[in-house]
Design an enzyme around this catalytic site. Sequence first.
Site, PDB file in Angstrom:
ATOM      1  N   ASP A   3      -1.021   0.663  -5.805  1.00 54.94           N
ATOM      2  CA  ASP A   3      -0.964   0.472  -4.359  1.00 54.94           C
ATOM      3  C   ASP A   3      -2.088  -0.486  -3.959  1.00 54.94           C
ATOM      4  O   ASP A   3      -3.213  -0.084  -3.740  1.00 54.94           O
ATOM      5  CB  ASP A   3      -1.131   1.830  -3.660  1.00 54.94           C
ATOM      6  CG  ASP A   3      -1.238   1.694  -2.150  1.00 54.94           C
ATOM      7  OD1 ASP A   3      -1.131   0.565  -1.632  1.00 54.94           O
ATOM      8  OD2 ASP A   3      -1.436   2.733  -1.489  1.00 54.94           O
TER       9      ASP A   3
ATOM     10  N   TRP B  74      -5.521   7.840   0.263  1.00 52.39           N
ATOM     11  CA  TRP B  74      -4.175   7.277   0.085  1.00 52.39           C
ATOM     12  C   TRP B  74      -3.567   7.719  -1.228  1.00 52.39           C
ATOM     13  O   TRP B  74      -2.358   7.993  -1.309  1.00 52.39           O
ATOM     14  CB  TRP B  74      -4.186   5.754   0.246  1.00 52.39           C
ATOM     15  CG  TRP B  74      -4.466   5.420   1.675  1.00 52.39           C
ATOM     16  CD1 TRP B  74      -5.621   4.913   2.188  1.00 52.39           C
ATOM     17  CD2 TRP B  74      -3.602   5.664   2.800  1.00 52.39           C
ATOM     18  NE1 TRP B  74      -5.524   4.816   3.561  1.00 52.39           N
ATOM     19  CE2 TRP B  74      -4.303   5.264   3.956  1.00 52.39           C
ATOM     20  CE3 TRP B  74      -2.320   6.179   2.939  1.00 52.39           C
ATOM     21  CZ2 TRP B  74      -3.748   5.368   5.243  1.00 52.39           C
ATOM     22  CZ3 TRP B  74      -1.764   6.267   4.208  1.00 52.39           C
ATOM     23  CH2 TRP B  74      -2.474   5.864   5.338  1.00 52.39           C
TER      24      TRP B  74
ATOM     25  N   LYS C  73      -2.710  -5.565   6.262  1.00 48.43           N
ATOM     26  CA  LYS C  73      -4.161  -5.626   6.083  1.00 48.43           C
ATOM     27  C   LYS C  73      -4.616  -7.034   5.711  1.00 48.43           C
ATOM     28  O   LYS C  73      -5.503  -7.591   6.337  1.00 48.43           O
ATOM     29  CB  LYS C  73      -4.599  -4.619   5.025  1.00 48.43           C
ATOM     30  CG  LYS C  73      -4.316  -3.211   5.514  1.00 48.43           C
ATOM     31  CD  LYS C  73      -4.485  -2.170   4.471  1.00 48.43           C
ATOM     32  CE  LYS C  73      -3.880  -0.873   4.931  1.00 48.43           C
ATOM     33  NZ  LYS C  73      -4.375  -0.399   6.231  1.00 48.43           N
TER      34      LYS C  73
END
Length: 334
Positions: A170, A102, A194
């Site tokens: 993030d 990511w 999530k």
Amino acid sequence: MSRVFNFSAGPAALPEEVLIQVRDEMLDWQGSGMSVMEMSHRGKEFMSIAAQAEADLRELLAIPDNYKVLFLQGGASAQFAMIPLNILGQRKTADYVVTGSWGKKAIKEAGKYCEARQAARPESFTDIPDPDTWQRDSQAGYLHYTPNETIEGVEFHFVPDTGEVPLVADFSSTFMSRPIEVSRFGLIYAGAQKNVGPAGLTLVIVRDDLLDRARADTPMAFNLAEQAAADSMLNTPPCFSWYVAGLVFQWLKRKGGLAAMAECNEHKAGLLYNAIDASAFYANPVNPECRSWMNVPFTLADAELDAVFLKEAATAGLSTLKGHRSVGGMRASI
Ligand code: PMP
């Protein structure tokens, strides 16, 4: 009805209590005669849902008053672009610490809008380079990192110190799993799907003083200052996801808040890593110092057995244990 043990990385399992409440309120939210999906986002009912969710989030994370909380759309991926557009200001460079897939995506996207420098990257995504070795630019507009890499299962168990350079993180796959010292950050963002609710909602927590530097050509809906000025209602927000996230925040409060969550999550991850380490059949390649409490990748001694393992796991009610397609093996998102 039967519910499985769901190890999906996201969209991911939600507390059953929350799902039941959503079901019970589905057709008639608290005597309004409407579903939350059917309400005007500017009506008093939804305004109260929105305000309560923000208040509970602020309480859970002890967010200081000089931070705005935004309930946006576009996922964490939209933030990959929105961050350079909004935060860079007059600066030319941004630093990225890349510890997994990511982080790689984030730096690539930022490279469209600025000189995105790779300040650090380990040889393999199983470790976090010592911050003393990071090649930082003291003039960078911000430093970005990924506290938890969802695919590789690498998590920072510390907050890096970047001095005057705003720290941007993030938090997608570890948001609300433990307390965060918000004042250490310039900007925190996370897709909701999530840890806090349905997909479609993106949480952004941003320090006030960073809201004066958006590029002039920043799209209106992607402009953090404009969204902040409009209480995230510059346009129609993701109402239903916002509502469900609010119910999760109330559930977290009932469970004792984020300190209790941290204890539970560390314990739960420990059980799994101990079982993996004690076995000659399972293995996890990540340096024990930075193993994720959220996403636990593991391999079998013989990869030929992966398909059998997944099939038998599913028969036992253990669902979605297949590792990400880019790394293979297994992954338990817990
Ligand atoms: N960052 C991290 C750490 C993630 O785990 C994910 C989702 N898998 C993303 C970014 C991308 O999120 P979204 O799908 O919300 O754009």
